[in-house]
Every structure is written in structure tokens, then in C-alpha cells.
Motif scaffolding. Sequence first.
Motif, PDB file in Angstrom:
ATOM      1  N   MET A 115     -67.520  12.927 -23.708  1.00 45.33           N
ATOM      2  CA  MET A 115     -68.130  11.672 -23.273  1.00 45.33           C
ATOM      3  C   MET A 115     -67.714  10.554 -24.233  1.00 45.33           C
ATOM      4  N   TYR A 116     -67.474   9.361 -23.678  1.00 44.40           N
ATOM      5  CA  TYR A 116     -67.033   8.201 -24.451  1.00 44.40           C
ATOM      6  C   TYR A 116     -68.236   7.296 -24.742  1.00 44.40           C
ATOM      7  N   PHE A 117     -68.346   6.835 -25.991  1.00 46.39           N
ATOM      8  CA  PHE A 117     -69.473   6.000 -26.404  1.00 46.39           C
ATOM      9  C   PHE A 117     -69.185   4.540 -26.068  1.00 46.39           C
ATOM     10  N   VAL A 118     -70.014   3.946 -25.223  1.00 45.91           N
ATOM     11  CA  VAL A 118     -69.844   2.548 -24.797  1.00 45.91           C
ATOM     12  C   VAL A 118     -70.835   1.678 -25.557  1.00 45.91           C
ATOM     13  N   GLN A 119     -70.317   0.778 -26.398  1.00 45.26           N
ATOM     14  CA  GLN A 119     -71.173  -0.121 -27.173  1.00 45.26           C
ATOM     15  C   GLN A 119     -70.384  -1.372 -27.511  1.00 45.26           C
ATOM     16  N   GLY A 120     -71.030  -2.371 -28.086  1.00 41.20           N
ATOM     17  CA  GLY A 120     -70.341  -3.608 -28.430  1.00 41.20           C
ATOM     18  C   GLY A 120     -71.273  -4.571 -29.131  1.00 41.20           C
ATOM     19  N   ARG A 121     -70.692  -5.583 -29.741  1.00 39.70           N
ATOM     20  CA  ARG A 121     -71.490  -6.547 -30.499  1.00 39.70           C
ATOM     21  C   ARG A 121     -72.379  -7.391 -29.591  1.00 39.70           C
ATOM     22  N   THR A 122     -71.929  -7.593 -28.347  1.00 40.42           N
ATOM     23  CA  THR A 122     -72.696  -8.438 -27.425  1.00 40.42           C
ATOM     24  C   THR A 122     -73.646  -7.628 -26.541  1.00 40.42           C
ATOM     25  N   ARG A 139     -63.455   7.106 -17.347  1.00 40.73           N
ATOM     26  CA  ARG A 139     -63.180   5.805 -17.945  1.00 40.73           C
ATOM     27  C   ARG A 139     -61.681   5.564 -18.061  1.00 40.73           C
ATOM     28  N   LYS A 140     -60.926   6.613 -18.401  1.00 36.80           N
ATOM     29  CA  LYS A 140     -59.480   6.496 -18.560  1.00 36.80           C
ATOM     30  C   LYS A 140     -58.804   6.221 -17.223  1.00 36.80           C
ATOM     31  N   HIS A 141     -59.349   6.799 -16.154  1.00 35.84           N
ATOM     32  CA  HIS A 141     -58.762   6.626 -14.823  1.00 35.84           C
ATOM     33  C   HIS A 141     -59.673   5.757 -13.946  1.00 35.84           C
ATOM     34  N   MET A 142     -60.186   4.693 -14.538  1.00 36.08           N
ATOM     35  CA  MET A 142     -61.094   3.797 -13.825  1.00 36.08           C
ATOM     36  C   MET A 142     -60.429   3.229 -12.565  1.00 36.08           C
ATOM     37  N   GLY A 143     -61.139   3.290 -11.463  1.00 34.71           N
ATOM     38  CA  GLY A 143     -60.587   2.802 -10.204  1.00 34.71           C
ATOM     39  C   GLY A 143     -59.992   3.912  -9.378  1.00 34.71           C
ATOM     40  N   GLU A 144     -59.742   5.056 -10.006  1.00 28.67           N
ATOM     41  CA  GLU A 144     -59.224   6.218  -9.285  1.00 28.67           C
ATOM     42  C   GLU A 144     -60.373   7.187  -9.013  1.00 28.67           C
ATOM     43  N   ASP A 145     -60.179   8.028  -8.030  1.00 33.53           N
ATOM     44  CA  ASP A 145     -61.226   8.980  -7.666  1.00 33.53           C
ATOM     45  C   ASP A 145     -61.085  10.252  -8.501  1.00 33.53           C
ATOM     46  N   ILE A 146     -61.207  10.086  -9.837  1.00 36.87           N
ATOM     47  CA  ILE A 146     -61.100  11.213 -10.762  1.00 36.87           C
ATOM     48  C   ILE A 146     -62.395  11.311 -11.558  1.00 36.87           C
ATOM     49  N   LYS A 165     -50.271  16.189 -19.748  1.00 34.22           N
ATOM     50  CA  LYS A 165     -50.780  15.869 -21.082  1.00 34.22           C
ATOM     51  C   LYS A 165     -52.264  16.199 -21.188  1.00 34.22           C
ATOM     52  N   GLU A 166     -53.023  15.886 -20.128  1.00 31.93           N
ATOM     53  CA  GLU A 166     -54.454  16.191 -20.119  1.00 31.93           C
ATOM     54  C   GLU A 166     -54.683  17.702 -20.152  1.00 31.93           C
ATOM     55  N   ILE A 167     -53.864  18.435 -19.403  1.00 26.67           N
ATOM     56  CA  ILE A 167     -53.970  19.894 -19.387  1.00 26.67           C
ATOM     57  C   ILE A 167     -53.612  20.468 -20.757  1.00 26.67           C
ATOM     58  N   ALA A 168     -52.542  19.932 -21.351  1.00 26.23           N
ATOM     59  CA  ALA A 168     -52.101  20.404 -22.669  1.00 26.23           C
ATOM     60  C   ALA A 168     -53.150  20.150 -23.742  1.00 26.23           C
ATOM     61  N   GLN A 169     -53.922  19.080 -23.570  1.00 26.84           N
ATOM     62  CA  GLN A 169     -54.985  18.756 -24.515  1.00 26.84           C
ATOM     63  C   GLN A 169     -56.211  19.635 -24.290  1.00 26.84           C
ATOM     64  N   ARG A 170     -56.523  19.904 -23.030  1.00 27.03           N
ATOM     65  CA  ARG A 170     -57.729  20.655 -22.692  1.00 27.03           C
ATOM     66  C   ARG A 170     -57.587  22.151 -22.947  1.00 27.03           C
ATOM     67  N   MET A 171     -56.404  22.722 -22.718  1.00 32.81           N
ATOM     68  CA  MET A 171     -56.230  24.178 -22.821  1.00 32.81           C
ATOM     69  C   MET A 171     -56.548  24.738 -24.211  1.00 32.81           C
TER      70      MET A 171
END
Length: 320
Positions: free
Chosen positions: A114-121, A135-142, A241-247
Motif C-alpha cells: 500500500m502507498y502512503f498518500v499525504q502532503g503539506r496541504t 496508483r501506478k496504473h491510474m486510469g487503467e482497470d488494474i 518487471k512487476e512479476i520479477a519484483q513480486r516473485m
Amino acid sequence: MYRYCKESVTSRKIDKEEPYSWCSHTIVDILCNEVYLGHTINCRTTTVSYKDKRRIDRPPEEQYRFENTHEAIIDKDTFDMVQKVRESKRRKNVTGEVSKYSGLLFCADCGNKMYFVQGRTIKKSLFSFVCSRNRKHMGEDICTPHTVREQALDELVLEQIREATYEARTNTDAFVSYISKKSSSDSKKELKAKTKELGKLKKRNEELNSLFKRLYEDNVLGKVTNEQFRMLSDGYNTEQKEIAQRMPELQSEIEYLAATQTNTEKFISLARSYTNIAELTPEIVRAFISKIVVHERTQKWAKNADQQIDIYFNYIGSIA
């Protein structure tokens, strides 16, 4: 600096203005040094040759390891916990802090962190976690966001830790019996699911290799244009690349599940060390929690919809 003060032996590395400022490399060496466990590790470094005296690290298999040669100043459980923390990427947020959940939160559907979403504002009460793949594939059905507020997560985790430690301290026999029955079934189920996921990833990786080879041949023969080749190959490369990272992550999780067994005695001992947990701190989270799995809400985007969150404790797994 100590040697300089005692024996007047100097070197270019000494900073007399800040004599006790340790660099990050020194801290890392201390955190992973088994000498503090009471072990002696010899032949850790060597030289390039008899002419070149520069020191280089030797691989672990070429080192000599002797256990329990002197008194330890840190216990094995704490040392192992530190190594586990160091395995996870701990990125600082905009305030210069590291999330207490760094490396512990996972998406229930795709398995990504999970990615942490935060900011100064953004108000701190609105800080949240979302599926990193979505989040990485925003706009895609992933995958889907699986959004959970940090504040809500803090309340839930603190409540679960308090309940678990209270039961472990006050109803020890019943707690041990319950955990023993539940953990055996849960471990087998989780191990089976992860092994199945690993098999699917390996199969998909082989399919992508075949698809890429076929695509290359079609491009050479003129059946696929250069633009089509670029677009399709980029998609295949990203997925690989995603598979290589996850395996490797999945393989480590499978090995961990296969090797570890429930140890209620350690958890009970830990629970007795924390009798009054007033607030959730990074230390408490790391001491008690091994991972947290976040499911999607029963109605996506609905703020008041039910959301399942599975909390796994160190030594005993899930107790829900």
C-alpha cells in the motif's frame, strides 16, 4: 576520534568539529552486525591482491562464523525484527518522517504494498493508504484503490493489540488453546494461496516471453508496425518487471510460512512487557504486527461502506 583523544593517532576521516556525528553506513553496520548477538565472524573482508591493499567485502559463504563466543548484548528476536524492518523500503514523507506501517500494509487482491498518500496541504486526519499497483496504473482497470485512512487504521490496530495482549495476560490457557487450533488451519490456507499465486506468476512470465518472441518475429516480417511493436512491447515489459519484483517477495513469504510455527509463549511474554499501551508508536507496531492486509470496501468509493482489514501478529498470526 576516541583513538585520537587517547593516542593522538589522526586520520583524514576525523571531523574535530563534529567528533560524534556517525554516518548512516556506520549505523547500518551496527544494525546487521552479529557480533552483538554474541557471535564472532572472521574473514569478513579481503584485499584485491597483494599489490592492491584496498579492502573489499567477502561473500557470507566465504566467511567463518562461530556462534556464542561471548556474551550477547541484544536478543535474537530484536535482531531479527530489525533485519525485517531493514528489508522494507522506508521512504520519508514530506514531513521527514517514516510511516509506522512502512512495509507492513498489503492489498488483499493483487498482493502489492500500500502507498502512503499525504502532503503539506492535506490535513493529517486525511492521510491514507492506497494500493500501489492501482496508483501506478491510474486510469487503467488494474486493481482498485482499497483506500484506508491512517487515523482509522491506528484506532483499529491499537484496539486489536490491546485486546490480544489483555487476553494473553488474563486468560492465558484459553488464549493458547484458541491460537493453537486457529493458526494451523490459517497457515495451511495462506501457504496454499501464496503457492498458487507464485505458480500463476511463473506461468504468466513464460507466456509473456513467448508473446514477446512472437511479436518480435511479426515485426521483422512486417506483420506488426514499429509503433504497434513499441506500444505492445512496453506493456509486456512493464508487466514482466512487476512479476520479477513480486516473485522473490512471494518466494520469501512462502519460505517464511513454511519455516515458522506459532509461538504463543513468545507472544505472551511480549504481552506481559506491554501492560499499558496508551498510544500506537512505531516500536509497538513493529513489536506486535507482522503484516496488515487491506480489502476493498463492499461498495467502492463509498465512505461508509464496510471494509475488511486482516491484522497478522508476530508469533501467532491472525486472531480474528
